[in-house]
Design a protein around this motif. Structure first.
Motif, mmCIF file in Angstrom:
data_model
loop_
_atom_site.group_PDB
_atom_site.id
_atom_site.type_symbol
_atom_site.label_atom_id
_atom_site.label_comp_id
_atom_site.label_asym_id
_atom_site.label_seq_id
_atom_site.Cartn_x
_atom_site.Cartn_y
_atom_site.Cartn_z
ATOM 1 N N UNK A 144 -23.029 26.583 -55.007
ATOM 2 C CA UNK A 144 -21.288 26.553 -54.894
ATOM 3 C C UNK A 144 -21.233 27.438 -54.500
ATOM 4 N N UNK A 145 -21.326 28.321 -53.093
ATOM 5 C CA UNK A 145 -21.227 29.157 -52.252
ATOM 6 C C UNK A 145 -19.967 29.644 -51.146
ATOM 7 N N UNK A 146 -19.832 30.514 -50.421
ATOM 8 C CA UNK A 146 -18.907 30.427 -49.858
ATOM 9 C C UNK A 146 -19.320 29.543 -48.250
ATOM 10 N N UNK A 147 -18.531 28.978 -48.147
ATOM 11 C CA UNK A 147 -19.168 28.324 -46.922
ATOM 12 C C UNK A 147 -19.991 27.268 -46.841
ATOM 13 N N UNK A 148 -20.428 26.195 -47.439
ATOM 14 C CA UNK A 148 -21.737 25.789 -48.233
ATOM 15 C C UNK A 148 -21.142 24.388 -48.298
ATOM 16 N N UNK A 149 -20.189 24.061 -47.535
ATOM 17 C CA UNK A 149 -19.801 22.874 -47.833
ATOM 18 C C UNK A 149 -18.945 22.241 -45.532
ATOM 19 N N UNK A 150 -19.821 21.736 -45.275
ATOM 20 C CA UNK A 150 -18.797 21.504 -43.921
ATOM 21 C C UNK A 150 -18.916 20.397 -43.904
ATOM 22 N N UNK A 151 -18.108 20.080 -42.992
ATOM 23 C CA UNK A 151 -17.566 18.439 -42.810
ATOM 24 C C UNK A 151 -16.517 18.188 -40.919
ATOM 25 N N UNK A 152 -16.674 16.997 -40.720
ATOM 26 C CA UNK A 152 -16.782 16.480 -39.642
ATOM 27 C C UNK A 152 -14.976 16.172 -39.383
ATOM 28 N N UNK A 153 -14.331 15.579 -38.414
ATOM 29 C CA UNK A 153 -13.483 14.891 -38.645
ATOM 30 C C UNK A 153 -13.919 13.940 -39.351
ATOM 31 N N UNK A 154 -12.381 13.024 -40.368
ATOM 32 C CA UNK A 154 -12.426 12.488 -40.851
ATOM 33 C C UNK A 154 -12.079 10.716 -40.186
ATOM 34 N N UNK A 155 -12.827 9.748 -40.150
ATOM 35 C CA UNK A 155 -12.208 8.651 -39.959
ATOM 36 C C UNK A 155 -11.926 7.389 -40.506
#
Length: 234
Positions: free
Chosen positions: A135-146
């Protein structure tokens, strides 16, 4: 009564684009499932807990949109990618049945759970929480949700990840130990799940380190791919 004033500007929750629409999905919480692929558990030197899934959380403010460049994070010398299938919750859910859980899925997305692996393993060896590693800055990345309606039954879809065009992870969603419905049912007995909750469902085998200049690209059949470039160290 005097008017209340913020001492500083409050932070706002991140949002994720919804594929094929002008809508965005506000993110309130990020739950992550540990060891949900048997081969990944094996490569990490641990056994799968088949009694029940387990979780860790990421602050929603760490969320990054696909296509961005992030700095190599501070405090680590072993920064890893983890390609993940992400569930977006669309209805309130508490102590849910399987049918209620299935009906509560808004959609799915490709995601990356970026990890300071050396810090995670050090914490694990000491029996301490994984926060510094996960749990640190910018550690979860995501693309658009379908939206879920157009995705079909979860299972046959391939999940993969490349680093600079070289395949590193390659599996199928049928390899998930705990299914989408099982995860939602279980988690809803501990939390009041609600729209705005994302669940990162775990990563297949093949995780590994990245360094400055690497470009990570991951995909799942039927979803927009996720991409991340690793910038210079902070």
């Amino acid at each position: 009564m005097p008017e209340t004033k913020h001492l500083f500007a409050p932070l706002t929750f991140p949002t994720v684009p919804v594929k094929g629409t002008d809508d965005v999905y506000p993110v309130h919480r990020i739950f992550c499932v540990g060891r949900n692929y048997a081969e990944h558990a094996k490569e990490m030197g641990v056994e799968v807990d088949r009694e029940a899934p387990f979780y860790f959380l990421k602050n929603p403010l760490v969320l990054v949109q696909s296509g961005e460049t992030v700095a190599y994070p501070a405090g680590t010398e072993n920064y890893h990618y983890e390609m993940e299938f992400v569930i977006a919750v669309g209805k309130p859910l508490f102590k849910a049945s399987a049918d209620e859980a299935a009906d509560a899925v808004f959609g799915y997305a490709c995601g990356l759970d970026m990890t300071r692996r050396d810090l995670q393993l050090k914490a694990r060896a000491s029996g301490r929480p994984w926060d510094l590693g996960k749990d640190f800055e910018r550690s979860a990345v995501i693309a658009p949700i379908a939206p879920a309606a157009g995705f079909g039954a979860v299972g046959p879809q391939r999940i993969w990840l490349d680093v600079d065009g070289v395949r590193k992870q390659d599996a199928h969603l049928s390899d998930l130990i705990w299914s989408v419905t099982e995860l939602l049912v279980h988690l809803s007995h501990y939390y009041h799940l609600a729209p705005g909750d994302l669940i990162y469902t775990g990563t297949p085998a093949g995780v590994g380190p990245v360094v400055t200049g690497h470009v990570i690209t991951g995909g799942i059949d039927g979803l927009d791919p996720v991409q991340l470039t690793i910038g210079a160290a902070e």
